[in-house]
Design an enzyme around this catalytic site. Structure first.
Site, short mmCIF file in Angstrom:
data_model
loop_
_atom_site.label_atom_id
_atom_site.label_comp_id
_atom_site.label_asym_id
_atom_site.label_seq_id
_atom_site.Cartn_x
_atom_site.Cartn_y
_atom_site.Cartn_z
N HIS A 157 0.24 8.09 -3.76
CA HIS A 157 0.68 6.73 -4.09
C HIS A 157 0.77 6.50 -5.60
O HIS A 157 1.29 5.48 -6.04
CB HIS A 157 -0.25 5.70 -3.44
N SER A 208 -7.22 6.08 -9.34
CA SER A 208 -6.66 6.88 -8.25
C SER A 208 -6.16 8.22 -8.75
O SER A 208 -5.46 8.30 -9.75
CB SER A 208 -5.50 6.13 -7.58
N ASP A 234 -2.30 11.67 1.34
CA ASP A 234 -2.25 10.92 0.08
C ASP A 234 -2.55 11.83 -1.10
O ASP A 234 -3.33 11.50 -2.00
CB ASP A 234 -3.23 9.74 0.12
#
Length: 550
Positions: A278, A394, A311
């Site tokens: 993402h 992230s 992910d």
């Protein structure tokens, strides 16, 4: 006025003289003793002094006892014997004192300018009366031997001598001088104490001022510790950060109207960098990705491969030397309570280091789901940590105490989030989730080697609307039967409407949890599934199949 007085009235007495003594029988006047000096009074009369001054007796001389007096006779005055006048002359008053050889007034020759001092005579006691020792004043100029002060008041008649020197003082005067010295000494001690007290107070005030203000009129200098060595223990937070930061990068992505910031870390010296899917997804096919290293160097990067189900994504930089790959740990060895360090760029603050512990393992989470077909949903059997993780962290590494990567920070649970963990904007509340490095390593290797990642499957379609406990097999699939013919499930005897309750003995409560547990394994791994059918449970064994990520 003269009734009752004996004898004829004599000459009027002067104020400095004493009347002569009258004879009791009116006889003639007594002659003046030879050698007596004569004085001429104011009216020309001549008087002879009948009181020659006797030398003073020593203090210890014995006193003669007076003989007894016949009855009816008055005692003779021992001080002033009777005086008789010379023949042919009237009796003149006797002078009150002997002539002063020094001629010093007021004790020189009698005259109107020198009044006689008052003289008190002691009364002669009766014969046989015991007398205390009498203090006799020595002649003028006689030296005094040192004598101790009397212990108390001495009895006896008080004597007055006008010729006594004032410096000699009265008997007992030394006893008064001692308390005066003591009083003076007491005043000196009290004064010294007051001076010391005042000096101490002033000194204390000055010392407090100097301590508080750093001196009088000078610059303030604050205390500071000396410089220490920059090295830290390898297992400390500072030691871990020092080793890990050179291998951590900040990623900036732009694509069309979308842009974002994330973190990644170097996998090898060839320039491969691992991050979250993402993070790089906004770049799409035509976007740009920029990588900034810890030292400030920047480089362009391209996508090697990415997988939304896990992910994870791998990007690569070229033309960069001196890369520092981070060592990889083993997530299966992690225990709850282990210390961890999270490194990233929260809110584009590069090189931020936070610390915490592993608060849970094998936490099944799903993230994403913004697309209607669910193709962006990721299923992760995550490591849970309370190390602060925020948007921008992230893709960053979660390090163990040996500075090894054990997870990839991917999602957080934010306050007010009702749809579960995700990568949306929000602050950390101590619930962060990381993809275990064992799973990330396999996916990264596949992405680098083939550009695609494989997913393990059991060959069945699940009913995601089932609200009971466990994962129920659907009655039919999206494009075919619910159980794939010839697949791992079909071979194990699984049928539609069966409920799978356990995976390798671990309870599962929903279809999402079953997917998370399966994807935590590799294709080809054998699993034991507990299946419930018609109220009865049985355990089946199967080998996981493989499916390419579309």
């Amino acid at each position: 006025m003269d009734e009752g007085k004996a004898g004829a009235p004599g000459p009027k007495p002067q104020w400095w003289s004493r009347p002569r003594r009258a004879q009791a029988d009116g006889a003639g006047e007594q002659p003046v003793p030879p050698g007596a000096e004569q004085y001429t009074g104011a009216e020309g009369t001549t008087a002879a002094e009948a009181r020659p001054v006797a030398p003073p007796l020593p203090q210890d001389a014995p006193r003669e006892a007076h003989p007894a007096h016949p009855a009816g006779q008055a005692p003779v005055d021992p001080v002033a014997p009777p005086v008789t006048a010379a023949p042919g002359h009237d009796a003149a008053p006797a002078p009150l004192h002997a002539p002063d050889p020094y001629g010093t007034p007021p004790y020189g020759g009698p005259g109107p300018w020198a009044p006689a001092p008052p003289v008190q005579r002691p009364v002669t006691p009766a014969h046989g009366t015991h007398l205390p020792p009498t203090v006799v004043t020595p002649a003028h100029g006689t030296p005094f031997p040192a004598a101790a002060p009397p212990a108390g008041p001495q009895p006896g008649p008080w004597q007055y001598d006008p010729w006594a020197a004032r410096s000699q003082g009265a008997p007992g005067s030394q006893a008064v001088e001692v308390p005066a010295k003591r009083a003076r000494r007491g005043r000196l001690v009290a004064g010294a104490a007051l001076v010391a007290l005042a000096a101490g107070g002033i000194g204390g005030a000055i010392g407090a001022h100097l301590e508080r203000d750093g001196g009088i009129g000078g610059n303030v200098t604050l205390p500071q510790a000396s410089a220490e060595q920059a090295s830290r223990a390898p297992g400390s937070i500072a030691g871990i950060a020092a080793r890990a930061l050179p291998g951590v990068v900040t990623i900036h992505v732009r694509g069309g109207e979308d842009q974002g910031t994330g973190t990644g870390f170097v996998l090898d010296k060839r320039g491969h960098i691992l991050t979250n899917n993402h993070v790089v997804e906004p770049a799409g096919a035509d976007g740009s990705i920029s990588v900034t290293f810890n030292g400030g160097q920047t480089a362009k990067a391209t996508v090697v491969g990415r997988d939304s189900g896990y992910d994870l994504a791998v990007i690569k930089v070229t033309g960069v030397s001196g890369l520092t790959p981070l060592p990889l740990g083993n997530s299966d060895s992690v225990q709850v309570g282990d210390s961890v360090v999270a490194i990233g760029a929260p809110f584009d603050l590069a090189g931020t280091v936070t610390t915490g512990i592993i608060s849970a393992k094998e936490r099944p989470i799903t993230a994403g789901g913004e697309k209607r077909d669910g193709s962006d949903v990721s299923y992760v059997d995550a490591l849970q940590t309370d190390a602060p993780i925020n948007p921008g962290n992230s893709g960053g590494p979660l390090m163990d105490a040996q500075a090894r990567v054990i997870g990839i920070n991917s999602a957080i649970r934010s306050a007010g989030s009702e749809d579960g963990p995700g990568g949306g904007q929000g602050g950390s509340i101590g619930l962060g989730f990381a993809i275990p490095i064992n799973q990330a390593k396999r996916v990264a290797e596949e992405l680098i080697n083939t550009g695609r990642a494989t997913h393990p499957v059991i060959g069945v379609t699940l009913d995601m609307e089932f609200t009971g406990d466990g994962a129920r097999v659907n009655t039919k699939g999206a494009q075919g039967p619910a159980v794939t013919p010839g697949g791992p499930g079909d071979k194990a005897g699984i049928e539609p409407r069966d409920v799978i309750t356990k995976v390798d003995g671990v309870r599962v409560h929903s279809g999402q949890e079953l997917i998370v547990k399966i994807r935590s394994h590799r294709p080809g791994d054998r699993l034991g599934l507990t299946v419930e059918r018609g109220g009865r449970e049985r355990t089946v064994q199967l080998t996981l199949g493989s499916a390419d990520a579309g």
